[in-house]
Design an enzyme around this catalytic site. Sequence first.
Site, mmCIF file in Angstrom:
data_model
loop_
_atom_site.group_PDB
_atom_site.id
_atom_site.type_symbol
_atom_site.label_atom_id
_atom_site.label_comp_id
_atom_site.label_asym_id
_atom_site.label_seq_id
_atom_site.Cartn_x
_atom_site.Cartn_y
_atom_site.Cartn_z
ATOM 1 C CG MET A 1 3.983 -2.096 -3.391
ATOM 2 S SD MET A 1 3.689 -0.615 -4.048
ATOM 3 C CE MET A 1 3.633 0.617 -2.802
ATOM 4 C CB ALA A 2 9.788 -5.820 -2.544
ATOM 5 C CD GLN B 1 3.878 -9.474 2.260
ATOM 6 O OE1 GLN B 1 4.880 -9.361 1.395
ATOM 7 N NE2 GLN B 1 2.795 -9.635 1.681
ATOM 8 C CB CYS C 1 5.769 -11.540 -4.409
ATOM 9 S SG CYS C 1 7.103 -10.900 -5.163
ATOM 10 C CG HIS D 1 -2.946 -8.067 -7.367
ATOM 11 N ND1 HIS D 1 -2.270 -6.529 -7.343
ATOM 12 C CD2 HIS D 1 -2.948 -8.064 -8.751
ATOM 13 C CE1 HIS D 1 -1.987 -6.062 -8.464
ATOM 14 N NE2 HIS D 1 -2.729 -6.811 -9.267
ATOM 15 C CG ASN E 1 -3.811 -4.935 -4.282
ATOM 16 O OD1 ASN E 1 -2.916 -5.730 -4.415
ATOM 17 N ND2 ASN E 1 -3.436 -3.946 -4.323
ATOM 18 N N GLY E 2 -5.582 -3.947 -6.496
ATOM 19 C CA GLY E 2 -5.297 -3.830 -7.853
ATOM 20 C C GLY E 2 -5.996 -2.835 -8.678
ATOM 21 N N GLY F 1 -1.226 0.261 -3.894
ATOM 22 C CA GLY F 1 0.075 0.067 -3.733
ATOM 23 C C GLY F 1 0.885 0.856 -4.686
#
Length: 342
Positions: A17-18, A70, A100, A169, A200-201, A224
Amino acid sequence: MQIGPYQLKNNLIVAPMAGVTDKPFRQLCKKFGAGHAVSEMITSDQSLRAAKKSLNRANFDGELAPISAQIAGSDPAALAEAARYQVANGAQIIDINMGCPVKKVCNKLAGSALLQDEKLVGEILDAVVDAVEVPVTLKTRLGFANGAENIIRVAQRAEQAGIAALAIHGRTREDMYNGNARYELIRAVKNTISIPVIANGDIDSPQKAAHVLSTTGADAIMIGRAAQGRPWIFREISHYLATGEELPAPQVTEIRDVLLGHLDDLYAFYGEYSGCRIARKHIAWYTKGLHGSNEFRQAMYAEDSTAGQAAFTRQFFDHLLQFGDRLQYNSDLQHQGALNAQ
């Protein structure tokens, strides 16, 4: 869970996660039981390689193996060079960002925008896998737009290229983070390819983790937003998957100690100015749902020194503990704050 030659200690992975999954956060999540963590996305643009933000994102000193970096971009040659650079920098796994959904990334035809061009997707996968000797993984979404989900074709192309594991995701780029993750498509991918699949999600509780693993048949799950201000979620999920029993919510004393330790690590990593400002969102996530936390956060945002910020945070918890050492936070409110953070 195996990625190339690396046997992970479990199947719980921290999602990249940025602005969140920096080295202090990755190390903290691993301490609480995450078996693996992927770095924030690092641009393939060589002109930004020496920028402070890029250097911080590529700082793996002292990190527990395997180290996964990443990379993000849209040019196959540039991404291949970025992969070689990060391997030389200590990365043991390279992860490609095709997930993203943020506009500033997609506007550069990077992240999930790449899913609009399957030919380019294939060229990038081939170029990066061929460029390095370490395993290459892929993080992606169901597709770019609803009604145009192409994840099965992308997954098959990824396997053909030699991708070591695929994280999906369960939304399209069009969905952003709205609606519910669609696990049935992740299951369809799992039934189509033989490489490890990571779901994911919306995995926000031990029960949901067990449900997603069962529903998708995935080899691992990636968490996340639900870990923001709640790194102990990995401990909770690990315990539940092993025993079927829920752990009690953490006491306020533990939340205080974890947060203050996290702040110390952020201050040491980023320095006075950036450390104070980056810490603000983490403090907000940790304290969401605690009594009086809204008023505390509004005042905390005005603190502009690390010493003042840490002292004010400790003061807040000292006040809470006047109600007793056994006081626990409102997990529903705290968790909802984590899910609404992005």
